[in-house]
Design a protein around this motif. Sequence first.
Motif, PDB file in Angstrom:
ATOM      1  N   LEU A 186       0.839  -1.203   0.000  1.00  0.00           N
ATOM      2  CA  LEU A 186       0.000   0.000   0.000  1.00  0.00           C
ATOM      3  C   LEU A 186       0.868   1.245   0.000  1.00  0.00           C
ATOM      4  CD1 LEU A 186      -2.766   1.407   0.284  1.00  0.00           C
ATOM      5  CD2 LEU A 186      -2.543   1.112   2.767  1.00  0.00           C
ATOM      6  N   ASP A 187       0.647   2.104  -0.973  1.00  0.00           N
ATOM      7  CA  ASP A 187       1.379   3.359  -1.103  1.00  0.00           C
ATOM      8  C   ASP A 187       0.400   4.505  -0.835  1.00  0.00           C
ATOM      9  OD1 ASP A 187       2.790   5.599  -1.844  1.00  0.00           O
ATOM     10  OD2 ASP A 187       3.546   4.769  -3.726  1.00  0.00           O
ATOM     11  N   LYS A 188       0.321   4.907   0.423  1.00  0.00           N
ATOM     12  CA  LYS A 188      -0.645   5.939   0.801  1.00  0.00           C
ATOM     13  C   LYS A 188      -0.336   7.280   0.147  1.00  0.00           C
ATOM     14  CE  LYS A 188      -1.625   3.821   5.303  1.00  0.00           C
ATOM     15  NZ  LYS A 188      -1.646   4.014   6.776  1.00  0.00           N
ATOM     16  N   GLY A 215      -1.694   7.013  -3.290  1.00  0.00           N
ATOM     17  CA  GLY A 215      -3.059   6.524  -3.396  1.00  0.00           C
ATOM     18  C   GLY A 215      -3.191   5.284  -4.246  1.00  0.00           C
ATOM     19  N   VAL A 225      -2.235   0.739  -4.490  1.00  0.00           N
ATOM     20  CA  VAL A 225      -1.824  -0.502  -3.842  1.00  0.00           C
ATOM     21  C   VAL A 225      -1.324  -1.454  -4.923  1.00  0.00           C
ATOM     22  CG1 VAL A 225      -4.139  -1.560  -3.943  1.00  0.00           C
ATOM     23  CG2 VAL A 225      -2.483  -2.332  -2.222  1.00  0.00           C
ATOM     24  N   LEU A 282      -6.671  -3.453   3.437  1.00  0.00           N
ATOM     25  CA  LEU A 282      -6.922  -2.048   3.104  1.00  0.00           C
ATOM     26  C   LEU A 282      -7.781  -1.366   4.164  1.00  0.00           C
ATOM     27  CD1 LEU A 282      -7.545  -2.046  -0.767  1.00  0.00           C
ATOM     28  CD2 LEU A 282      -5.500  -1.326   0.469  1.00  0.00           C
ATOM     29  N   GLU A 312      -6.084  -0.297   7.188  1.00  0.00           N
ATOM     30  CA  GLU A 312      -5.260   0.893   6.958  1.00  0.00           C
ATOM     31  C   GLU A 312      -6.107   2.125   6.621  1.00  0.00           C
ATOM     32  OE1 GLU A 312      -2.017   1.194   7.338  1.00  0.00           O
ATOM     33  OE2 GLU A 312      -1.749  -0.900   7.943  1.00  0.00           O
ATOM     34  N   TYR A 350      -8.409   2.336   3.987  1.00  0.00           N
ATOM     35  CA  TYR A 350      -8.592   2.519   2.550  1.00  0.00           C
ATOM     36  C   TYR A 350      -9.505   1.432   1.976  1.00  0.00           C
ATOM     37  CZ  TYR A 350      -4.881   5.994   2.581  1.00  0.00           C
ATOM     38  OH  TYR A 350      -4.149   7.125   2.830  1.00  0.00           O
ATOM     39  N   PRO A 409      -9.650   6.717   0.452  1.00  0.00           N
ATOM     40  CA  PRO A 409      -9.854   6.700   1.904  1.00  0.00           C
ATOM     41  C   PRO A 409     -11.271   6.273   2.263  1.00  0.00           C
ATOM     42  CG  PRO A 409      -8.889   8.789   1.167  1.00  0.00           C
ATOM     43  CD  PRO A 409      -9.361   8.074  -0.060  1.00  0.00           C
TER      44      PRO A 409
END
Length: 477
Positions: free
Chosen positions: A95-97, A100, A102, A117, A120, A122, A206
Amino acid sequence: MGSTLSGTDSLACPFVIPSPDKPLSDILPRWTESNLSHPAILLTPKNEDHIVAAIRVAKQNGLNVVPAGGRHGAFVAIDSKTALVELREFKAIDLDKANGTVRVGAGVLTGELLKLLIEEGYYTTLPNSNAVSIIGGILGGGNTAQNGLHGFMVDNVVSFRVITAGGQTVEVSASSSGDELALFNALCGVGHGLGVVTAATMKVYPVSSLRLTDNKVWSRLLMFPPPALDAAVDAFLSFDQVAGPLTLTIMFVRSPPGTPAAGSPIILIAATYYGPAEEAEKAAAKLFDEAVVSKAFKADTIMVPLPGINNGMEPNNALGGFKAMNSARLKQLTPETIKQSFAKWVEVTTETPDAARTAALFIKFSPDKMIANGNLPEHKGKYFEGRDRGATAIALPWCATPASKDKLDAFVDEFLDRVRKVDTVPPGTFANTMRFGATLDELVSKERVAEVKKIKASWDPEEVFWNPYSQRAKSSL
């Protein structure tokens, strides 16, 4: 592990050459037994080098490679010419917040990604079954409960990592060019059989943006007896405009064993809303109308925790039996076609006792987001068409014997023909719910059929990858 296939001594990954004397269910448990017989070899690669070696062995022995994630592809033919490449070891989720997105490995199942997700904060567009493969879902189009919010899964994929028939590894995306861009676009809609996809990057959103009440998904469920069919159909079709967060379903099932009136036909209307409960009740107000509710023998409003949104589908994930999921993507539904479909469903499930778990359903959602997505530069080239179709008719045949399967096949053909005859658009489906032996004409326009064939010939000239549109696929079983 004795071998009668050449080149297996070069394999570093676990593999099995199944004995035809062993029960197939012991060797290869699968969601469906349809289009299934003993494969030539089962391989379980642990890395991409192992996949390259598996492709090489398949070529040497004249086999077709079939990558497998969730084993739910009823349209996938597995037989004595199949090198089945199990991708269950490819479980990475990154996951690359900040961006935005994954990154999802080919062995990741829907339930696994959903849980991670949400923990986290998301979510992304996901199938409604915890047991199906994320990658398989994308490659077949990716119909989800979030169509009205974000479009199909193909609209939310950013890139693919692909091992080609030549053993090369390529990363393709909307930013690619030339043949690699063509491959990316084809993977977005008609993706099966073009290579081994080991990972995909998807957009994430989100959970807070949904503004859920108590972090739960609002749903409304009404159950009707057969005499209330007219009222149920009228209520379902009364939603001329469907709000983006709302998905509506009318479904025909038989009451399961152990319940009151077990085996009796039931008509269900289910509404799911990905947003605040207060907005949901306004968007689905017609399902609270006393004239409708009075005809139902059960009417509930349910708040479902987001991690458990797919749990209601668990009984359908049982392995074995002859099952399929076949659909028609539509612009128009009529009361007559839904009622006629109900009558035929009752008839076939009455005449075929082991087909009691067969279901039929119709879904409505807003196509506005899909249409808007199609106008964006990054989506225009994708091989996903019919963006203005906001309805889907789905048949879910399920039986225990080949003789019953023949009857259900006829029911499905009639069901799809019926709903398409009254529609205003050419017949269409998406790859994950196509009939076995379907042609590309049901997935893309005639103009694009030739393009898909060119892409296949460019990336897999020897046709080492099994392809659902190939001649062998149509005649294998």
